[in-house]
Design an enzyme around this catalytic site. Structure first.
Site, PDB file in Angstrom:
ATOM      1  N   LYS A 181       0.822  -1.208   0.000  1.00 34.60           N
ATOM      2  CA  LYS A 181       0.000   0.000   0.000  1.00 34.60           C
ATOM      3  C   LYS A 181       0.859   1.263   0.000  1.00 34.60           C
ATOM      4  CE  LYS A 181      -4.311  -1.868   1.781  1.00 34.60           C
ATOM      5  NZ  LYS A 181      -5.311  -1.883   2.860  1.00 34.60           N
ATOM      6  N   ARG A 198      -3.264 -10.139   5.163  1.00 38.64           N
ATOM      7  CA  ARG A 198      -3.837 -10.150   3.815  1.00 38.64           C
ATOM      8  C   ARG A 198      -2.778  -9.595   2.871  1.00 38.64           C
ATOM      9  NH1 ARG A 198      -6.872  -6.836   0.300  1.00 38.64           N
ATOM     10  NH2 ARG A 198      -8.451  -7.998  -0.886  1.00 38.64           N
TER      11      ARG A 198
END
Length: 276
Positions: A222, A256
């Site tokens: 991210k 995740r």
């Protein structure tokens, strides 16, 4: 240790689990495979399965900042063929559906999924909580303010940790009242949060253990990683591993990730470290 009832199959969380991200969407912020289509998606899932993924999380709708929403029908057209193939091919791997549409959740569970992963925590489809309760599957409840289209305009908090904790106290009560038995919480790194908010949440992640629910950390590649390091998402694996390590040390039960092998190695090394 937590136990999740995944359609009659018990998933024990004795150590952190790895959830592999399987994108059935052409507009994710990071694509592991440049080629598109069903064969490429299955090839990616095959790779994750071979690397030891505990869960495969299948999503047909991008939730990156500013992404455009598609209909439930289009989303089902993307994910259902993937689910049907993977549920037959890998009966021992838990499948989850990444959706905020209750209609998609129902169809996905019928096709072979046994966890619902909702970035909106039921706020974008008011039927979601009651539907998940009827489906009797675990529910991943994520914190986000607004919608993926607008969330970064809502990244304002007086105390991000307190506000996210308060959100989960209320949402856990809502889920329990609806009849959902197994709840996983996800603080929503990158969803209506600045980079600073993400680091504050990560540093204080252990406080979420007071909720007595499994905690999912979704930090993989991210912008918190690549913007901090002034690199691209393609170059963000090393930074992701560092943040995943911190997440586990602070209580994360599920990672995740886009990169299953490296996440499994992180868990293995931390296990050895804790044994001294």
């Amino acid at each position: 240790m937590y136990t999740l009832n995944c359609k009659g199959k018990l998933l024990l969380i004795e150590k952190p689990l790895v959830m592999g991200i399987v994108n059935a969407t052409p507009d994710s912020f990071y694509d592991q495979y440049p080629q598109k289509g069903l064969d490429a998606i299955i090839a990616l899932a095959d790779k994750m399965a071979s690397e030891g993924a505990d869960i495969l999380d299948i999503g047909g709708q991008s939730t990156r900042p500013g992404s455009e929403r598609i209909s439930a029908e289009e989303e089902m057209a993307r994910v259902l063929p993937v689910i049907k193939i993977l549920s037959e091919k890998y009966p021992d791997i838990i499948l989850s559906i990444d959706t905020y549409h209750s209609k998609v959740a129902s169809a996905a569970v019928e096709a072979g999924v046994s966890i619902v992963n909702d970035v909106s925590a039921g706020n974008m489809d008011k039927a979601m909580l009651s539907i998940v309760a009827t489906l009797q599957v675990p529910y991943i409840c994520m914190h986000m303010k607004g919608t993926p289209e607008t969330m970064q305009q809502n990244a304002s908090y007086k105390d991000v940790v307190k506000e996210v904790l308060d959100f989960f106290i209320q949402k856990i009560a809502d889920c329990t009242r609806a009849g959902i038995k197994d709840i996983i919480i996800d603080p929503g790194f990158g969803f209506a949060k600045t980079i600073q908010h993400n680091f504050i949440l990560l540093k204080n992640l252990a406080l979420f253990e007071m909720l007595d629910k499994p905690l999912l950390a979704g930090l993989s590649r991210k912008s918190t990683v690549y913007k901090t390091l002034n690199i691209t998402a393609d170059e963000a694996l090393n930074g992701t591993t560092v943040l995943n390590t911190l997440a586990i040390l602070n209580g994360a039960s599920v990672l995740r990730v886009h990169d299953v092998k490296q996440a499994k190695e992180t868990i293995q090394l931390l296990e050895r470290y804790e044994k001294g």
